[in-house]
Design a protein around this motif. Structure first.
Motif, PDB file in Angstrom:
ATOM      1  N   GLN A  24      16.946   0.074  -4.725  1.00 57.77           N
ATOM      2  CA  GLN A  24      15.681  -0.411  -5.281  1.00 57.77           C
ATOM      3  C   GLN A  24      14.585  -0.064  -4.278  1.00 57.77           C
ATOM      4  O   GLN A  24      14.711  -0.394  -3.103  1.00 57.77           O
ATOM      5  N   VAL A  25      13.522   0.628  -4.710  1.00 54.40           N
ATOM      6  CA  VAL A  25      12.435   0.966  -3.797  1.00 54.40           C
ATOM      7  C   VAL A  25      11.110   0.428  -4.314  1.00 54.40           C
ATOM      8  O   VAL A  25      10.901   0.314  -5.515  1.00 54.40           O
ATOM      9  N   TYR A  26      10.260   0.080  -3.379  1.00 55.06           N
ATOM     10  CA  TYR A  26       8.910  -0.393  -3.660  1.00 55.06           C
ATOM     11  C   TYR A  26       8.006   0.355  -2.700  1.00 55.06           C
ATOM     12  O   TYR A  26       8.327   0.469  -1.515  1.00 55.06           O
ATOM     13  N   GLN A  27       6.870   0.887  -3.186  1.00 53.01           N
ATOM     14  CA  GLN A  27       5.972   1.570  -2.268  1.00 53.01           C
ATOM     15  C   GLN A  27       4.521   1.339  -2.663  1.00 53.01           C
ATOM     16  O   GLN A  27       4.217   1.085  -3.825  1.00 53.01           O
ATOM     17  N   THR A  28       3.656   1.449  -1.659  1.00 52.02           N
ATOM     18  CA  THR A  28       2.231   1.290  -1.882  1.00 52.02           C
ATOM     19  C   THR A  28       1.657   2.585  -2.444  1.00 52.02           C
ATOM     20  O   THR A  28       2.306   3.630  -2.445  1.00 52.02           O
ATOM     21  N   GLU A  29       0.438   2.509  -2.876  1.00 54.79           N
ATOM     22  CA  GLU A  29      -0.343   3.716  -3.145  1.00 54.79           C
ATOM     23  C   GLU A  29      -0.657   4.339  -1.788  1.00 54.79           C
ATOM     24  O   GLU A  29      -0.523   3.677  -0.756  1.00 54.79           O
ATOM     25  N   PRO A  30      -1.107   5.601  -1.751  1.00 54.57           N
ATOM     26  CA  PRO A  30      -1.505   6.176  -0.463  1.00 54.57           C
ATOM     27  C   PRO A  30      -2.551   5.288   0.225  1.00 54.57           C
ATOM     28  O   PRO A  30      -3.480   4.789  -0.427  1.00 54.57           O
ATOM     29  N   LEU A  31      -2.372   5.066   1.511  1.00 58.82           N
ATOM     30  CA  LEU A  31      -3.267   4.183   2.264  1.00 58.82           C
ATOM     31  C   LEU A  31      -4.631   4.832   2.447  1.00 58.82           C
ATOM     32  O   LEU A  31      -4.731   6.021   2.739  1.00 58.82           O
ATOM     33  N   ASP A  32      -5.697   4.029   2.313  1.00 56.75           N
ATOM     34  CA  ASP A  32      -7.047   4.563   2.524  1.00 56.75           C
ATOM     35  C   ASP A  32      -7.516   4.396   3.961  1.00 56.75           C
ATOM     36  O   ASP A  32      -8.601   4.842   4.321  1.00 56.75           O
ATOM     37  N   GLN A  33      -6.681   3.744   4.788  1.00 57.45           N
ATOM     38  CA  GLN A  33      -6.956   3.621   6.223  1.00 57.45           C
ATOM     39  C   GLN A  33      -5.638   3.391   6.953  1.00 57.45           C
ATOM     40  O   GLN A  33      -4.641   3.044   6.344  1.00 57.45           O
ATOM     41  N   ASP A  34      -5.628   3.616   8.260  1.00 64.32           N
ATOM     42  CA  ASP A  34      -4.430   3.348   9.057  1.00 64.32           C
ATOM     43  C   ASP A  34      -4.073   1.868   8.973  1.00 64.32           C
ATOM     44  O   ASP A  34      -4.967   1.011   8.943  1.00 64.32           O
ATOM     45  N   VAL A  35      -2.779   1.576   8.943  1.00 60.63           N
ATOM     46  CA  VAL A  35      -2.280   0.198   8.936  1.00 60.63           C
ATOM     47  C   VAL A  35      -1.216   0.087  10.026  1.00 60.63           C
ATOM     48  O   VAL A  35      -0.222   0.811   9.998  1.00 60.63           O
ATOM     49  N   THR A  36      -1.452  -0.806  10.989  1.00 60.50           N
ATOM     50  CA  THR A  36      -0.471  -1.036  12.051  1.00 60.50           C
ATOM     51  C   THR A  36       0.305  -2.311  11.753  1.00 60.50           C
ATOM     52  O   THR A  36      -0.280  -3.351  11.452  1.00 60.50           O
ATOM     53  N   VAL A  37       1.628  -2.196  11.837  1.00 59.96           N
ATOM     54  CA  VAL A  37       2.520  -3.335  11.668  1.00 59.96           C
ATOM     55  C   VAL A  37       3.147  -3.590  13.026  1.00 59.96           C
ATOM     56  O   VAL A  37       3.780  -2.695  13.597  1.00 59.96           O
TER      57      VAL A  37
END
Length: 145
Positions: A15-28
Motif C-alpha cells: 500500500q503506498v501513499y504519496q504527496t503531490e510534488p512539493l512546492d518547497q523543500d521540506v525537512t523532516v
C-alpha cells in the motif's frame, strides 16, 4: 532495504501513499511514529513501514553514468522499519491477532534527518508479509484509513 524502492510500489501486497510534488523543500527531523489500523484473516503478519523520497521524473541522470542509473522517478529509502503484529503490545509477551478484527499497530521509526527537495514527493509504503510458525501462510490483510 537500501537502494531504489521502485520495485515495491508495483507489488500487489504494498500500500503506498504519496504527496503531490512539493512546492518547497521540506525537512523532516526527529522521530516518527506511524499508526496502522489493520485486520488479518490470519493470526500474525509482518508490516514494514517505509518513508521514501520520490525524485521528479525529469531528474537528471549522473554523468558519468557507469551503472546506467535512471534517476527520473527514483525512490530513495529514507527510513524503514519492520514490525511483527504479535509484538504490538509487548516484546516479552506475543499476542496473536484476532482474525478479521481491526487492530492498531504503533511503530517507532528510528530518528530521521532528511530534506525532501522542491519537486520531489514524500511517499509512505506499507508492504505486509504473512507469517506463521511453519512459514508463510495465506490470509487476507485489510488496512483502515
Amino acid at each position: 532495504m537500501a537502494g531504489d524502492q521502485r520495485f515495491a510500489a508495483k507489488r500487489p501486497d504494498v500500500q503506498v501513499y504519496q504527496t503531490e510534488p512539493l512546492d518547497q523543500d521540506v525537512t523532516v527531523a526527529g522521530s516518527a511514529s506511524p499508526r496502522l489500523w489493520v485486520s488479518s484473516s490470519g493470526t500474525d503478519s509482518d508490516f514494514d513501514v517505509k518513508l521514501i523520497d520520490v525524485y521528479p521524473m525529469d531528474y537528471p541522470n549522473p554523468d558519468p553514468n557507469p551503472r546506467d542509473m535512471h534517476m527520473g522517478g527514483y525512490q530513495q529509502l529514507v527510513r524503514g522499519e519492520p514490525f511483527r503484529a504479535k509484538f504490538r503490545n509487548s516484546f516479552e509477551k506475543a499476542e496473536p491477532l484476532q482474525p478479521n478484527k481491526p487492530t492498531a499497530i504503533n511503530f517507532d521509526l528510528p530518528s530521521i534527518n532528511h530534506t525532501f527537495r522542491r519537486g520531489h514527493r514524500i511517499m509512505g509504503a506499507d508492504p505486509e508479509h504473512l507469517v506463521s510458525a511453519g512459514g508463510p501462510q495465506s490470509a487476507t490483510i485489510r488496512r483502515y484509513t
